[in-house]
Design a protein around this motif. Structure first.
Motif, PDB file in Angstrom:
ATOM      1  N   SER A 444       0.850  -1.191   0.000  1.00  0.00           N
ATOM      2  CA  SER A 444       0.000   0.000   0.000  1.00  0.00           C
ATOM      3  C   SER A 444       0.882   1.236   0.000  1.00  0.00           C
ATOM      4  O   SER A 444       2.072   1.173   0.288  1.00  0.00           O
ATOM      5  N   ILE A 445       0.272   2.358  -0.332  1.00  0.00           N
ATOM      6  CA  ILE A 445       0.939   3.654  -0.276  1.00  0.00           C
ATOM      7  C   ILE A 445       0.124   4.521   0.665  1.00  0.00           C
ATOM      8  O   ILE A 445      -1.066   4.755   0.435  1.00  0.00           O
ATOM      9  N   VAL A 446       0.747   4.973   1.736  1.00  0.00           N
ATOM     10  CA  VAL A 446       0.018   5.698   2.775  1.00  0.00           C
ATOM     11  C   VAL A 446       0.626   7.079   2.966  1.00  0.00           C
ATOM     12  O   VAL A 446       1.815   7.291   2.714  1.00  0.00           O
ATOM     13  N   GLY A 669      -4.228  11.018  -2.846  1.00  0.00           N
ATOM     14  CA  GLY A 669      -3.891  10.071  -1.799  1.00  0.00           C
ATOM     15  C   GLY A 669      -2.724   9.162  -2.121  1.00  0.00           C
ATOM     16  O   GLY A 669      -2.144   8.568  -1.227  1.00  0.00           O
ATOM     17  N   LEU A 670      -2.373   9.025  -3.410  1.00  0.00           N
ATOM     18  CA  LEU A 670      -1.282   8.139  -3.803  1.00  0.00           C
ATOM     19  C   LEU A 670      -0.057   8.893  -4.310  1.00  0.00           C
ATOM     20  O   LEU A 670       1.032   8.347  -4.356  1.00  0.00           O
ATOM     21  N   PHE A 671      -0.256  10.128  -4.740  1.00  0.00           N
ATOM     22  CA  PHE A 671       0.839  10.947  -5.277  1.00  0.00           C
ATOM     23  C   PHE A 671       1.550  10.232  -6.434  1.00  0.00           C
ATOM     24  O   PHE A 671       2.764  10.247  -6.538  1.00  0.00           O
ATOM     25  N   ILE A 672       0.773   9.623  -7.285  1.00  0.00           N
ATOM     26  CA  ILE A 672       1.290   8.968  -8.483  1.00  0.00           C
ATOM     27  C   ILE A 672       0.785   9.744  -9.690  1.00  0.00           C
ATOM     28  O   ILE A 672      -0.411  10.029  -9.804  1.00  0.00           O
ATOM     29  N   ASP A 673       1.704  10.088 -10.591  1.00  0.00           N
ATOM     30  CA  ASP A 673       1.353  10.858 -11.777  1.00  0.00           C
ATOM     31  C   ASP A 673       1.234   9.961 -12.995  1.00  0.00           C
ATOM     32  O   ASP A 673       1.984   8.993 -13.153  1.00  0.00           O
TER      33      ASP A 673
END
Length: 802
Positions: A444-446, A669-673
């Motif tokens: 997970s990514i928190v 919430g994930l900070f993924i681009d």
């Protein structure tokens, strides 16, 4: 020869000396044009076959090193008088490149036709060609001066009798041929390390030999193994270091505790992240009648790592520890970083202490440095301390320390108020942390939040760094300062336009000060786009670096700032410790009437010269950027791997950046681009407005700007390119109604000269296997995923990189 200022040096090196390089360059500089070897030799008075042969070899060596250019008329010329430029090649995945000049000027464009024989990282000599159709200054690569140091890591392929390696680093778009007997047992799909044996020509691909087989691409930790080699990160200890470590005991010996201030009675504590292993700072504060006294004890690395030792040379090469999300590559061996130099609780440790007095207004009113022996009374973690300060505690061990922690909290609140008054920029961007399972895959990514305990330690460390810089200035010595300059004019203009679009104003005119940025952040409050405004502000800032020039720290609004608090993981801190130790010894020797005549002392002190620090500053700044690039690449790879399980899923996102070929959306919430390509936007032609940072529909009123909320669907994930393709959910629905579907392009764009594309066209080898063909990407280029760098497992320590 008699006028050669280096003639004696040459006599010591050679039986029959010839003119030195410096003398040859000086003589050529005085000529009206290039000269051939005969002219040079005659003018310098050479005689005898040995001297003429020596001159030939020296001229060839100077040519190889870029000091001379051998012209078509068989003459030797000075590159600077021919407008030649020396610099490093920066490759691009689409086949072209850029030249970063040694002297720091603007990067220059290298066209595709000039890149076929060169790799990213090569040091070259180049000749300016003018300006291309797009207004870019263009160069032609003339000569390779120094090959890239990093090996090439790639995937092994075999097509019939043709074997080759496709580099993982997309900045190297050319494949490497592997001749028969050079595969070292590599099999189809293996990730391996390749040594280049022959450079590519205009007609033939580069040839190489497999040096090391790393394994399958999806093996746990493979992303780190690749990054270590792609960025030439030192990650193994040599035998010299092993021998030096064997001489050290596992614990501090009594002899090392002599001639130190004994602070073992002070209830110093370490406060770090829950997963930290190296504890390089301990703190304690007392309330005084008109302020506070603060002790910051830092691990005394300089006692164990002496200047010029094998450990020191390796530490310089590494420059800093590298914190990957699941692994640390330390600057110092574990025996030091997690052992003798780690301020573990309940054991004696050597420290360099900064003892400071702070006024009621938060001003640093006094300081002194000294070597000490300490005994940490507890190893605390940020969350534990923050909860105790807010709610109290029933833990008897922590309860005993709570009054001391409350003094630290009171001091922090005063220091934070002083920080606000001087206008330091306070960034409070949200960060994320990867949670791994037993297979070292992301579970997970928190979000990772910063609490008051983080800020307490940060302010204590900043104050110690300020005191260290002042100490060096007071003693008129030199050190590496942490320099952070104000934003460039271009970035300032762009950011002003960005905030103006959001109804905000950045004050300060043409030269805004830190207070102006701080006031701007004070305006955003609880706005929905507050996080994005801070991210864009961070992007507009200049990159901090290390330099012996005291140019101040813009972000912290400080005139002089140096890194003192993390010598376990940053070399500049170790350098500063040595300087302080030397100055303390010099001061004591002067009082005793026994002045120091050497530039070093037996206890690890060293007096640095400005020339040494110039070179060291460049090295440390370079290794810091190298570490940032490597950790970013690993984070991007891990994010892509994580998102493979979410193909087809929908997410709320915000537009993080806009380009001419689309925009990057950041998943909340994930900070993924991921990239939403302009070709996937429905029912209109879109044009890029660089000034307003937006895509504007030609016939509709629809526009896409930074900060806009969007709903996206994960369309494709490409691990090779570390790229995530997304499509807008509204577009998918509208196109489905009209009988069309949005399709995001993926796959690696291959240069025309790659072995794989030649196989596909039947130019070499047998018939290409269709299963290995790749699709080219949409015109306009692609960006990387994950524009926000994920936190490492350091538990917040990376904040101290300031």
């Amino acid at each position: 020869m008699s006028h050669d200022p280096h003639f004696e040096r040459e006599q010591q090196k050679y039986d029959n000396p010839i003119p030195s390089r410096e003398f040859i360059l000086e003589w050529l500089n005085g000529q009206s044009g290039p000269c051939n070897r005969d002219q040079i030799g005659q003018a310098l008075g050479l005689s005898g076959e040995d001297q003429w042969e020596g001159l030939r070899r020296r001229l060839r060596a100077m040519e190889r090193d870029g000091q001379l250019v051998f012209t078509r008329n068989k003459c030797y010329a000075l590159p600077e008088r021919m407008d030649m430029i020396l610099g490093r090649v920066m490759g691009h995945k689409d086949g072209f490149g850029f030249l970063r000049p040694d002297h720091g000027d603007q990067d220059l464009f290298i066209p595709y036709r000039c890149m076929s024989k060169y790799f990213d990282g090569d040091r070259v000599m180049a000749q300016p060609l003018g300006v291309d159709k797009r207004g870019r200054r263009e160069v032609r690569l003339v000569r390779l001066l120094e090959p890239r140091k990093a090996p090439i890591v790639g995937r092994f392929h075999k097509d019939g009798s043709i074997a080759f390696v496709t580099p993982q680093d997309k900045r190297i778009p050319q494949d490497i041929l592997i001749d028969k007997g050079m595969a070292n047992g590599a099999r189809e799909g293996d990730i391996c390390v390749v040594d280049v044996l022959e450079r590519a020509t205009h007609f033939m691909a580069a040839k190489g030999q497999v040096r090391e087989i790393l394994g399958e691409e999806n093996a746990p930790g493979m992303e780190i193994e690749i990054a270590l080699r792609n960025y030439d990160l030192p990650h193994q200890w040599n035998q010299r270091i092993d021998r030096q470590l064997r001489k050290l005991s596992d614990e501090v010996v009594d002899d090392d505790k002599t001639n130190r201030v004994d602070l073992r009675h002070l209830p110093l504590v370490t406060i770090d992240g829950s997963d930290a292993r190296d504890f390089d700072d301990a703190v304690y504060a007392e309330r005084k009648r008109s302020g506070w006294r603060l002790w910051v004890a830092i691990a005394d690395v300089s006692h164990y790592v002496k200047k010029g030792s094998a450990l020191d040379e390796e530490a310089i090469a590494r420059g800093n520890s590298v914190y990957f999300p699941s692994q640390v590559i330390p600057m110092l061996p574990e025996k030091l970083s997690n052992g003798l130099c780690s301020l573990k609780p309940k054991v004696d440790r050597l420290a360099m202490v900064c003892e400071m007095t702070i006024s009621d207004s938060g001003s640093l009113s006094g300081y002194k440095f000294y070597p000490a022996v300490i005994h940490s009374h507890a190893r605390l973690i940020y969350e534990q301390v923050a909860d105790a300060l807010e709610q109290g505690t029933k833990d008897p061990n922590l309860e005993r320390l709570l009054p001391h922690l409350e003094v630290l909290q009171e001091l922090y609140l005063t220091l934070n108020k002083a920080r606000e008054e001087r206008g330091a920029i306070a960034f409070e961007t949200e960060e994320t942390q990867f949670i791994f399972n037993d297979q070292r895959k992301i579970e997970s990514i928190v979000p990772r939040s910063r609490n008051q305990a983080h800020k307490i330690i940060e302010e204590c460390m900043i104050l110690a760094n300020v005191a260290a810089a002042r100490f060096i200035k007071k003693h008129k010595a030199e050190t590496l300062y942490r320099v952070h300059q104000s934003p460039s004019e271009t970035k300032l203009t762009s950011y002003r336009e960005f905030v103006r679009e959001r109804g905000l104003t950045l004050g300060g005119g043409d030269e805004p000060q830190p207070m102006d940025y701080s006031n701007l952040l004070g305006q955003i409050g609880d706005r929905d786009d507050a996080e994005l405004i801070q991210i864009m502000l961070l992007r507009s800032m200049s990159q901090a670096q290390y330099s012996p020039d005291e140019d101040g720290h813009f972000g912290l609004a400080l005139n002089a700032y140096a890194h003192f608090t993390s010598p376990i993981r940053r070399y500049p801190d170790l350098q500063l410790h040595r300087s302080i130790r030397y100055l303390l010894n010099r001061e004591a020797a002067a009082k005793a009437g026994k002045p120091i005549t050497e530039n070093w002392t037996r206890d690890g002190g060293y007096f640095y010269q400005i020339e040494e620090l110039d070179e060291l500053g460049v090295q440390c700044s370079t290794t810091e950027r190298r570490a940032d690039d490597a950790t970013r690449e690993v984070s991007d790879w891990l994010k892509c791997e994580y998102m493979q399980a979410h193909l087809g899923d929908e997410f709320d996102a915000v537009i993080a950046s806009v380009t001419s070929f689309g925009f990057f959306a950041r998943l909340k919430g994930l900070f993924i681009d991921g990239l939403v390509h302009v070709s996937s936007l429905a029912n209109d032609y879109y044009h890029f407005d660089s000034g307003r940072q937006m895509l504007q529909g030609e016939s509709s009123a629809r526009s896409y700007r930074i900060g806009d909320a969007v709903r996206v669907k994960i369309a494709a994930v490409n691990l090779d390119d570390k790229q995530i393709d997304m499509v807008l959910v509204d577009n998918v629905k509208s196109r489905a109604k009209s009988g069309r579907t949005a399709k995001a392009s993926s796959g690696r764009s291959k240069a025309k000269g790659s072995i794989r594309s030649q196989l596909a066209r039947g130019e070499i080898g047998g018939k290409s296997k269709s299963s290995r063909s790749t699709s080219s990407k949409a015109k306009g280029g692609r960006g990387k995923s994950g524009g926000s760098k994920s936190r490492t497992s350091r538990g917040g320590k990376s904040k101290r990189q300031r």
